[in-house]
Design a protein around this motif. Structure first.
Motif, PDB file in Angstrom:
ATOM      1  N   PHE A 110       0.845  -1.198   0.000  1.00 26.80           N
ATOM      2  CA  PHE A 110       0.000   0.000   0.000  1.00 26.80           C
ATOM      3  C   PHE A 110       0.883   1.253   0.000  1.00 26.80           C
ATOM      4  O   PHE A 110       2.075   1.188   0.280  1.00 26.80           O
ATOM      5  N   GLY A 111       0.299   2.395  -0.291  1.00 26.92           N
ATOM      6  CA  GLY A 111       1.017   3.673  -0.230  1.00 26.92           C
ATOM      7  C   GLY A 111       2.045   3.797  -1.353  1.00 26.92           C
ATOM      8  O   GLY A 111       1.860   3.266  -2.453  1.00 26.92           O
ATOM      9  N   ASP A 112       3.146   4.478  -1.040  1.00 27.57           N
ATOM     10  CA  ASP A 112       4.187   4.731  -2.047  1.00 27.57           C
ATOM     11  C   ASP A 112       4.756   3.445  -2.648  1.00 27.57           C
ATOM     12  O   ASP A 112       5.270   3.456  -3.754  1.00 27.57           O
ATOM     13  N   PRO A 148       8.318  13.694  -6.991  1.00 26.76           N
ATOM     14  CA  PRO A 148       7.689  14.732  -6.175  1.00 26.76           C
ATOM     15  C   PRO A 148       7.211  15.946  -6.989  1.00 26.76           C
ATOM     16  O   PRO A 148       6.382  16.716  -6.522  1.00 26.76           O
ATOM     17  N   GLY A 150       3.640  16.233  -6.728  1.00 22.53           N
ATOM     18  CA  GLY A 150       3.027  16.573  -5.435  1.00 22.53           C
ATOM     19  C   GLY A 150       1.744  15.782  -5.208  1.00 22.53           C
ATOM     20  O   GLY A 150       0.775  16.299  -4.655  1.00 22.53           O
ATOM     21  N   GLN A 151       1.703  14.544  -5.669  1.00 19.64           N
ATOM     22  CA  GLN A 151       0.453  13.782  -5.639  1.00 19.64           C
ATOM     23  C   GLN A 151       0.561  12.431  -4.944  1.00 19.64           C
ATOM     24  O   GLN A 151      -0.454  11.743  -4.802  1.00 19.64           O
ATOM     25  N   GLY A 152       1.776  12.056  -4.507  1.00 11.45           N
ATOM     26  CA  GLY A 152       1.964  10.708  -3.970  1.00 11.45           C
ATOM     27  C   GLY A 152       0.986  10.366  -2.865  1.00 11.45           C
ATOM     28  O   GLY A 152       0.331   9.326  -2.896  1.00 11.45           O
ATOM     29  N   PHE A 153       0.852  11.254  -1.884  1.00 11.71           N
ATOM     30  CA  PHE A 153      -0.040  10.930  -0.766  1.00 11.71           C
ATOM     31  C   PHE A 153      -1.507  11.085  -1.167  1.00 11.71           C
ATOM     32  O   PHE A 153      -2.371  10.366  -0.654  1.00 11.71           O
ATOM     33  N   ASN A 154      -1.770  12.009  -2.093  1.00 15.40           N
ATOM     34  CA  ASN A 154      -3.154  12.125  -2.585  1.00 15.40           C
ATOM     35  C   ASN A 154      -3.601  10.824  -3.241  1.00 15.40           C
ATOM     36  O   ASN A 154      -4.767  10.430  -3.117  1.00 15.40           O
TER      37      ASN A 154
END
Ligand SMILES: Cc1cc2nc3c(=O)[nH]c(=O)nc-3n(C[C@H](O)[C@H](O)[C@H](O)COP(=O)(O)OP(=O)(O)OC[C@H]3O[C@@H](n4cnc5c(N)ncnc54)[C@H](O)[C@@H]3O)c2cc1C
Length: 120
Positions: free
Chosen positions: A13-15, A22, A25-29
């Motif tokens: 999950f996640g990254d 970067p 600026g959307q990785g966590f979105n």
């Protein structure tokens, strides 16, 4: 980007499943979007009385992998474009942006696309 998000009863999950530059600026979105998708898969299974097992991860993979691939490739494409453009003193981007800057529809829809991504 991982080809398989699951292994035995483990879900990546996640990254780990969509590590993107970067610049976006959307990785966590993207992870927030994933949380929404996986929550819906769990809710739907519970509603039907189905077990919450690794099939949740498999459904999650089939709902998101193509989106992650497309988005990651697009960001890489943008990064490579500007890298090339910088090496040739922006002779590609300057005329393109001059034209695009005069196009109000392009500006309107690129703002909407930036805010909403692929969920237009
Ligand atoms: C410069 C920069 C700017 C960014 N800006 C934005 C932005 O504006 N908007 C946005 O949405 N996203 C942005 N991101 C992306 C965002 O930071 C990531 O998508 C998000 O932090 C990923 O969270 P994660 O929990 O998946 O992974 P991580 O935050 O990488 O967390 C993983 C954790 O696991 C730990 N770990 C790794 N291996 C092990 C191990 N073997 N054992 C134990 N622990 C381990 C790591 O130390 C780390 O603490 C940016 C990223 C960067 C680098």
């Amino acid at each position: 980007m991982l080809r398989n998000y699951t292994h035995d009863n483990i879900l990546a999950f996640g990254d780990l499943i969509h590590r993107i530059h970067p610049l976006a600026g959307q990785g966590f979105n993207m992870t927030l979007r994933d949380i929404k998708i996986i929550s819906k898969i769990v809710d739907d299974k519970m509603l039907l009385g189905l077990p919450i097992d690794i099939s949740v991860g498999e459904n999650f993979q089939s709902s998101t992998r193509h989106l992650n691939y497309l988005y990651g490739k697009a960001i890489d494409g943008i990064y490579e474009f500007f890298r090339l453009d910088n090496n040739v003193n922006n002779i590609i981007s300057i005329p393109i942006f001059k034209i695009l800057n005069k196009n109000s529809s392009f500006k309107k829809y690129s703002n909407i696309f930036s805010d909403k991504g692929l969920n237009l």
